[in-house]
Write a protein that holds these residues in place. Structure first.
Motif, mmCIF file in Angstrom:
data_model
loop_
_atom_site.group_PDB
_atom_site.id
_atom_site.type_symbol
_atom_site.label_atom_id
_atom_site.label_comp_id
_atom_site.label_asym_id
_atom_site.label_seq_id
_atom_site.Cartn_x
_atom_site.Cartn_y
_atom_site.Cartn_z
ATOM 1 N N GLU A 14 0.828 -1.211 0.000
ATOM 2 C CA GLU A 14 0.000 0.000 0.000
ATOM 3 C C GLU A 14 0.862 1.260 0.000
ATOM 4 O OE1 GLU A 14 -4.036 -1.478 2.337
ATOM 5 O OE2 GLU A 14 -2.331 -0.763 3.506
ATOM 6 N N ALA A 15 2.003 1.210 0.702
ATOM 7 C CA ALA A 15 2.860 2.385 0.839
ATOM 8 C C ALA A 15 3.815 2.594 -0.331
ATOM 9 C CB ALA A 15 3.670 2.282 2.136
ATOM 10 N N ASN A 16 4.177 1.521 -1.017
ATOM 11 C CA ASN A 16 5.262 1.622 -1.997
ATOM 12 C C ASN A 16 4.900 1.262 -3.431
ATOM 13 O OD1 ASN A 16 7.670 2.202 -0.166
ATOM 14 N ND2 ASN A 16 6.779 0.386 0.800
ATOM 15 N N VAL A 17 3.736 0.691 -3.649
ATOM 16 C CA VAL A 17 3.338 0.258 -4.990
ATOM 17 C C VAL A 17 2.223 1.165 -5.503
ATOM 18 C CG1 VAL A 17 2.282 -1.614 -6.319
ATOM 19 C CG2 VAL A 17 4.024 -2.130 -4.592
ATOM 20 N N GLU A 18 2.374 1.607 -6.744
ATOM 21 C CA GLU A 18 1.347 2.463 -7.339
ATOM 22 C C GLU A 18 -0.028 1.820 -7.235
ATOM 23 O OE1 GLU A 18 0.212 4.533 -11.648
ATOM 24 O OE2 GLU A 18 1.966 3.242 -11.485
ATOM 25 N N GLU A 19 -0.991 2.544 -6.676
ATOM 26 C CA GLU A 19 -2.369 2.077 -6.486
ATOM 27 C C GLU A 19 -2.450 0.840 -5.589
ATOM 28 O OE1 GLU A 19 -4.542 4.050 -7.444
ATOM 29 O OE2 GLU A 19 -4.081 4.954 -9.369
ATOM 30 N N GLY A 20 -1.406 0.605 -4.796
ATOM 31 C CA GLY A 20 -1.352 -0.589 -3.948
ATOM 32 C C GLY A 20 -2.461 -0.690 -2.920
ATOM 33 N N GLU A 21 -3.032 0.450 -2.564
ATOM 34 C CA GLU A 21 -4.102 0.437 -1.563
ATOM 35 C C GLU A 21 -5.365 -0.269 -2.066
ATOM 36 O OE1 GLU A 21 -4.434 4.325 -3.868
ATOM 37 O OE2 GLU A 21 -2.833 3.109 -2.994
ATOM 38 N N TRP A 22 -5.441 -0.513 -3.384
ATOM 39 C CA TRP A 22 -6.605 -1.182 -3.957
ATOM 40 C C TRP A 22 -6.546 -2.701 -3.815
ATOM 41 C CZ3 TRP A 22 -11.007 0.903 -6.149
ATOM 42 C CH2 TRP A 22 -10.994 2.286 -6.372
ATOM 43 N N VAL A 23 -5.371 -3.238 -3.501
ATOM 44 C CA VAL A 23 -5.206 -4.696 -3.450
ATOM 45 C C VAL A 23 -6.236 -5.351 -2.533
ATOM 46 C CG1 VAL A 23 -3.676 -6.540 -2.640
ATOM 47 C CG2 VAL A 23 -2.773 -4.728 -4.101
ATOM 48 N N LYS A 24 -6.484 -4.757 -1.390
ATOM 49 C CA LYS A 24 -7.409 -5.359 -0.416
ATOM 50 C C LYS A 24 -8.863 -5.336 -0.880
ATOM 51 C CE LYS A 24 -7.638 -1.098 2.396
ATOM 52 N NZ LYS A 24 -6.485 -0.382 1.792
ATOM 53 N N MET A 25 -9.144 -4.627 -1.984
ATOM 54 C CA MET A 25 -10.511 -4.556 -2.501
ATOM 55 C C MET A 25 -10.852 -5.695 -3.453
ATOM 56 S SD MET A 25 -11.882 -1.988 -1.039
ATOM 57 C CE MET A 25 -13.356 -1.802 -2.046
ATOM 58 N N CYS A 26 -9.838 -6.485 -3.848
ATOM 59 C CA CYS A 26 -10.088 -7.591 -4.784
ATOM 60 C C CYS A 26 -10.999 -8.639 -4.145
ATOM 61 C CB CYS A 26 -8.762 -8.232 -5.192
ATOM 62 S SG CYS A 26 -8.949 -9.697 -6.232
ATOM 63 N N MET A 27 -12.056 -9.060 -4.877
ATOM 64 C CA MET A 27 -12.983 -10.054 -4.343
ATOM 65 C C MET A 27 -12.763 -11.433 -4.959
ATOM 66 S SD MET A 27 -16.551 -8.855 -6.085
ATOM 67 C CE MET A 27 -16.882 -9.036 -7.838
ATOM 68 N N GLN A 28 -11.632 -11.611 -5.667
ATOM 69 C CA GLN A 28 -11.219 -12.921 -6.183
ATOM 70 C C GLN A 28 -12.194 -13.524 -7.194
ATOM 71 O OE1 GLN A 28 -8.149 -14.612 -5.195
ATOM 72 N NE2 GLN A 28 -7.798 -12.476 -4.627
ATOM 73 N N GLY A 30 -11.799 -13.400 -10.516
ATOM 74 C CA GLY A 30 -11.038 -13.963 -11.619
ATOM 75 C C GLY A 30 -11.346 -13.384 -12.985
ATOM 76 N N VAL A 31 -12.182 -12.350 -13.047
ATOM 77 C CA VAL A 31 -12.514 -11.739 -14.335
ATOM 78 C C VAL A 31 -11.256 -11.176 -15.001
ATOM 79 C CG1 VAL A 31 -13.726 -9.805 -15.435
ATOM 80 C CG2 VAL A 31 -14.911 -11.237 -13.770
ATOM 81 N N ILE A 77 -8.956 -3.793 -16.308
ATOM 82 C CA ILE A 77 -9.545 -2.622 -15.647
ATOM 83 C C ILE A 77 -10.972 -2.389 -16.144
ATOM 84 C CG2 ILE A 77 -9.413 -0.104 -15.458
ATOM 85 C CD1 ILE A 77 -6.431 -0.296 -15.331
ATOM 86 N N VAL A 78 -11.160 -2.511 -17.451
ATOM 87 C CA VAL A 78 -12.480 -2.275 -18.041
ATOM 88 C C VAL A 78 -13.515 -3.252 -17.490
ATOM 89 C CG1 VAL A 78 -13.798 -2.400 -20.199
ATOM 90 C CG2 VAL A 78 -11.571 -1.256 -20.153
ATOM 91 N N ARG A 79 -13.101 -4.502 -17.250
ATOM 92 C CA ARG A 79 -14.063 -5.538 -16.872
ATOM 93 C C ARG A 79 -14.139 -5.834 -15.377
ATOM 94 N NH1 ARG A 79 -12.564 -9.633 -21.919
ATOM 95 N NH2 ARG A 79 -13.361 -8.255 -23.546
ATOM 96 N N CYS A 80 -13.225 -5.277 -14.602
ATOM 97 C CA CYS A 80 -13.247 -5.536 -13.161
ATOM 98 C C CYS A 80 -14.519 -4.970 -12.539
ATOM 99 C CB CYS A 80 -12.022 -4.905 -12.497
ATOM 100 S SG CYS A 80 -12.016 -5.077 -10.685
ATOM 101 N N PRO A 81 -15.322 -5.794 -11.857
ATOM 102 C CA PRO A 81 -16.578 -5.297 -11.280
ATOM 103 C C PRO A 81 -16.360 -4.257 -10.177
ATOM 104 C CG PRO A 81 -16.134 -7.554 -10.575
ATOM 105 C CD PRO A 81 -15.149 -7.235 -11.659
ATOM 106 N N ARG A 82 -15.175 -4.222 -9.611
ATOM 107 C CA ARG A 82 -14.869 -3.214 -8.592
ATOM 108 C C ARG A 82 -13.971 -2.098 -9.125
ATOM 109 N NH1 ARG A 82 -14.412 -6.237 -2.680
ATOM 110 N NH2 ARG A 82 -16.652 -6.699 -2.560
ATOM 111 N N GLU A 83 -13.702 -2.131 -10.418
ATOM 112 C CA GLU A 83 -12.931 -1.089 -11.098
ATOM 113 C C GLU A 83 -11.548 -0.887 -10.488
ATOM 114 O OE1 GLU A 83 -15.451 2.359 -11.143
ATOM 115 O OE2 GLU A 83 -16.814 1.484 -12.619
ATOM 116 N N LEU A 84 -10.912 -1.994 -10.109
ATOM 117 C CA LEU A 84 -9.560 -1.906 -9.579
ATOM 118 C C LEU A 84 -8.584 -1.510 -10.693
ATOM 119 C CD1 LEU A 84 -10.906 -3.531 -7.249
ATOM 120 C CD2 LEU A 84 -8.749 -4.776 -7.042
ATOM 121 N N PRO A 85 -7.611 -0.649 -10.404
ATOM 122 C CA PRO A 85 -6.614 -0.241 -11.413
ATOM 123 C C PRO A 85 -5.533 -1.317 -11.547
ATOM 124 C CG PRO A 85 -6.178 0.874 -9.355
ATOM 125 C CD PRO A 85 -7.449 0.087 -9.139
ATOM 126 N N ILE A 86 -5.921 -2.480 -12.028
ATOM 127 C CA ILE A 86 -5.052 -3.662 -12.020
ATOM 128 C C ILE A 86 -3.775 -3.450 -12.823
ATOM 129 C CG2 ILE A 86 -4.925 -6.121 -12.593
ATOM 130 C CD1 ILE A 86 -8.032 -6.136 -12.211
#
Length: 201
Positions: A14-28, A30-31, A77-86
């Motif tokens: 979260e502190a060192n990776v671009e957009e890393g704070e979004w990782v915990k929002m992934c709901m697995q 697989g899209v 990114i286009v298809r992620c249901p939570r719009e994560l900046p993957i």
């Protein structure tokens, strides 16, 4: 204690990776993996990397070449249901792994990125002729000849389009203020290093 370790690596991302704070929002769901044109070649698809981050598997994540497989097509990114900046997270993980010295040996995308950067920094503009030569021969002279022969049609088309001019090898275009350009990049790098060195990144 295990929980602390898990939280530790997630916080590091979260502190060192671009957009890393979004990782915990992934709901697995697989899209992202199903949308990726290179999905079947990934050792760990994005959602699996995110799960590994949350599980505290630092060395496995940063030592993986999975994030180096991203081609920035943005399908995920286009298809992620939570719009994560993957896509951004993948590039951020690759960049952070490089800074930590954990890039897998002979990783082709990492080698290309470094050669592209070195080429750009020489004069502030990419010299396609020199970049092409360095890429063709990056794995040795014999392999370079094979690659050059295989791509001779592409090379001829680039020559015709004036995108790869042999005259460039003796010079090439330079930005107007090369010194200023290089100083700006150096300052940006120093600021990034200082940010990362601070507690909490």
């Amino acid at each position: 204690m295990i929980e602390n370790y898990r939280n530790s690596f997630l916080k590091e991302v979260e502190a060192n990776v671009e957009e890393g704070e979004w990782v915990k929002m992934c709901m697995q769901c697989g899209v992202c993996s199903g949308s990726c044109p290179l999905g079947k070649f990934w050792d760990h698809p994005p959602q699996e990397l995110f799960m590994m981050i949350r599980a505290g598997q630092r060395d496995q994540v940063l030592g993986s070449d999975s994030m180096w497989m991203c081609t920035s097509c943005y399908n995920c990114i286009v298809r992620c249901p939570r719009e994560l900046p993957i896509t951004h997270i993948m590039h951020g993980l690759a960049h952070y792994a490089k800074r930590q010295g954990l890039v897998p040996a002979n990783q082709p995308t990492a080698k290309f990125a470094q050669k592209f950067w070195d080429n750009l920094m020489t004069k502030g503009r990419v010299n396609e002729f020199k970049l092409g030569l360095s890429l063709y021969f990056m794995n040795g002279f014999g392999e370079g000849i094979k690659v050059a022969m295989k791509n001779q049609k592409l090379g001829m088309n680039m020559l015709k389009a004036k995108r790869m001019n042999p005259k460039e090898i003796m010079g090439g275009h330079t930005v107007e203020d090369l010194s200023g350009f290089q100083q700006a990049i150096k300052k940006a790098t120093e600021l990034e290093d200082a940010r990362i060195a601070q507690p909490g990144g």
